[in-house]
Scaffold this active site. Structure first.
Site, PDB file in Angstrom:
ATOM      1  CB  THR A   1      17.382 -14.176   1.909  1.00 50.52           C
ATOM      2  OG1 THR A   1      18.269 -13.626   0.934  1.00 50.52           O
ATOM      3  CG2 THR A   1      18.188 -14.755   3.052  1.00 50.52           C
TER       4      THR A   1
ATOM      5  CE  LYS B   1      23.115 -13.656  -2.511  1.00 50.33           C
ATOM      6  NZ  LYS B   1      21.748 -13.204  -2.824  1.00 50.33           N
TER       7      LYS B   1
ATOM      8  CD  GLU C   1      19.073 -15.404  -1.673  1.00 46.03           C
ATOM      9  OE1 GLU C   1      19.282 -15.998  -0.593  1.00 46.03           O
ATOM     10  OE2 GLU C   1      18.794 -14.186  -1.747  1.00 46.03           O
TER      11      GLU C   1
ATOM     12  CB  ALA D   1      22.882 -11.385  -6.705  1.00 48.32           C
ATOM     13  N   GLY D   2      19.689 -10.224  -6.898  1.00 43.95           N
ATOM     14  CA  GLY D   2      18.750  -9.423  -7.678  1.00 43.95           C
ATOM     15  C   GLY D   2      17.796 -10.316  -8.446  1.00 43.95           C
TER      16      GLY D   2
HETATM   17  N1  LIG Z   1       7.539 -12.467   4.776  1.00 47.00           N
HETATM   18  C1  LIG Z   1       8.265 -11.461   5.287  1.00 47.00           C
HETATM   19  N2  LIG Z   1       7.902 -10.881   6.445  1.00 47.00           N
HETATM   20  C2  LIG Z   1       8.614  -9.867   6.966  1.00 47.00           C
HETATM   21  N3  LIG Z   1       9.733  -9.377   6.404  1.00 47.00           N
HETATM   22  C3  LIG Z   1      10.152  -9.929   5.247  1.00 47.00           C
HETATM   23  C4  LIG Z   1       9.447 -10.988   4.618  1.00 47.00           C
HETATM   24  N4  LIG Z   1      10.094 -11.331   3.484  1.00 47.00           N
HETATM   25  C5  LIG Z   1      11.162 -10.525   3.405  1.00 47.00           C
HETATM   26  N5  LIG Z   1      11.204  -9.680   4.458  1.00 47.00           N
HETATM   27  C6  LIG Z   1      12.238  -8.679   4.737  1.00 47.00           C
HETATM   28  O1  LIG Z   1      12.496  -7.966   3.550  1.00 47.00           O
HETATM   29  C7  LIG Z   1      13.890  -7.802   3.378  1.00 47.00           C
HETATM   30  C8  LIG Z   1      14.302  -8.458   2.076  1.00 47.00           C
HETATM   31  O2  LIG Z   1      14.040  -9.863   2.154  1.00 47.00           O
HETATM   32  P1  LIG Z   1      15.078 -10.890   1.554  1.00 47.00           P
HETATM   33  O3  LIG Z   1      14.541 -12.258   1.772  1.00 47.00           O
HETATM   34  O4  LIG Z   1      16.441 -10.599   2.093  1.00 47.00           O
HETATM   35  O5  LIG Z   1      15.003 -10.473   0.012  1.00 47.00           O
HETATM   36  P2  LIG Z   1      15.980 -10.849  -1.202  1.00 47.00           P
HETATM   37  O6  LIG Z   1      16.765 -12.042  -0.771  1.00 47.00           O
HETATM   38  O7  LIG Z   1      15.072 -11.110  -2.359  1.00 47.00           O
HETATM   39  O8  LIG Z   1      16.833  -9.640  -1.431  1.00 47.00           O
HETATM   40  C9  LIG Z   1      14.574  -8.417   4.599  1.00 47.00           C
HETATM   41  O9  LIG Z   1      14.816  -7.412   5.544  1.00 47.00           O
HETATM   42  C10 LIG Z   1      13.538  -9.383   5.104  1.00 47.00           C
HETATM   43  O10 LIG Z   1      13.628  -9.604   6.498  1.00 47.00           O
HETATM   44 MG   LIG Z   2      18.772 -12.406  -0.622  1.00 45.61          MG
END
Ligand SMILES: Nc1ncnc2c1ncn2[C@@H]1O[C@H](COP(=O)(O)OP(=O)(O)O)[C@@H](O)[C@H]1O
Ligand SMILES: [Mg+2]
Length: 223
Positions: free
Chosen positions: A17, A40, A110, A112-113
């Site tokens: 994300t 999404k 985007e 999922a997983g």
């Molecule tokens: N570069 C980063 N710095 C700090 N926190 C991060 C970073 N990348 C992801 N996170 C945190 O990790 C968690 C998962 O990130 P996310 O982008 O939602 O992952 P995904 O979409 O792959 O499930 C979120 O709470 C996000 O804020």
């Molecule tokens: Mg995500």
């Protein structure tokens, strides 16, 4: 045929994300006549998670840059299970029809997983990627274990004739892991996203415009 990228990950919670929001910062102005838009298609765990809202906030996206419809399921589980527990079955046709009916856009989609997450009894997230016929960007961790996870993902996508066009690594820069992924996976690492403390639209935007895909490798898909 859709234009854009499908953003997958080596796992849930890797940073798909944030990278998607970063792509909005990086590429929205490249081609003003054809908007860059985020979608999404399948969101589970809607009681806690709303990736669309996160991308709007972190990517500074107006509503016009968002396709907000899709499969939305309350339980924070794999799509196949979240759907079953809601008495539903996810089918790909309506999702594909939803996005192809939109005006021509450059899409950041985007998943999922990860790539082999089940969507229903017979199809996986990779089947959605194939139906959309979008090239794939993999988001992976930078830390120990990432070489295996990333190469497995590249191999699974390649086995389905999907085109993997880049990897973004999330976490403390690890030049050896970056090098290994590029050498053994044959895919360029187009960005290394540091851990932001805290995560803000400003820090993400500054990183994206200076360090995400600095050689514009992805502009053939998003530009
Ligand atoms: N570069 C980063 N710095 C700090 N926190 C991060 C970073 N990348 C992801 N996170 C945190 O990790 C968690 C998962 O990130 P996310 O982008 O939602 O992952 P995904 O979409 O792959 O499930 C979120 O709470 C996000 O804020
Ligand atoms: Mg995500």
């Amino acid at each position: 045929l859709l234009r854009g990228l499908f953003v997958t990950g080596t796992d849930t919670g890797v940073g798909k994300t944030l990278v998607s929001a970063g792509l909005m910062h990086r590429y929205r102005l490249r081609c003003p006549l054809q908007p860059l838009r985020y979608w999404k298609p399948i969101q589970t765990g809607t009681e806690e998670d709303d990736d669309t809202a996160d991308v709007m906030r972190l990517g500074g996206c107006p509503p016009s840059e968002i396709l907000s419809q899709g499969v939305r399921l309350p339980q924070p589980l794999s799509p196949h299970l979240a759907a079953r527990l809601s008495g539903q079955s996810i089918t790909l046709d309506p999702l594909v029809n939803l996005v192809t009916a939109e005006p021509p856009s450059r899409w950041v989609v985007e998943g999922a997983g990860g790539a082999l997450v089940p969507i229903n009894d017979s199809e996986l997230m990779a089947d959605l990627m194939a139906r959309l016929a979008l090239p794939v960007l993999i988001v992976s961790r930078s830390t120990l274990g990432t070489i295996n996870h990333t190469l497995l993902t590249i191999e699974a996508l390649g086995a389905r004739s999907l085109s993997v066009v880049g990897v973004v690594m999330v976490g403390p820069n690890n030049p050896e892991n970056r090098c290994a992924i590029e050498a053994y996976g044959g895919v360029p690492v187009v960005g290394e996203m540091p851990n932001f403390q805290p995560v803000t639209p400003e820090l993400l935007g500054r990183w994206a415009t200076t360090a995400l895909d600095p050689s514009s490798h992805l502009s053939q898909f998003l530009g």
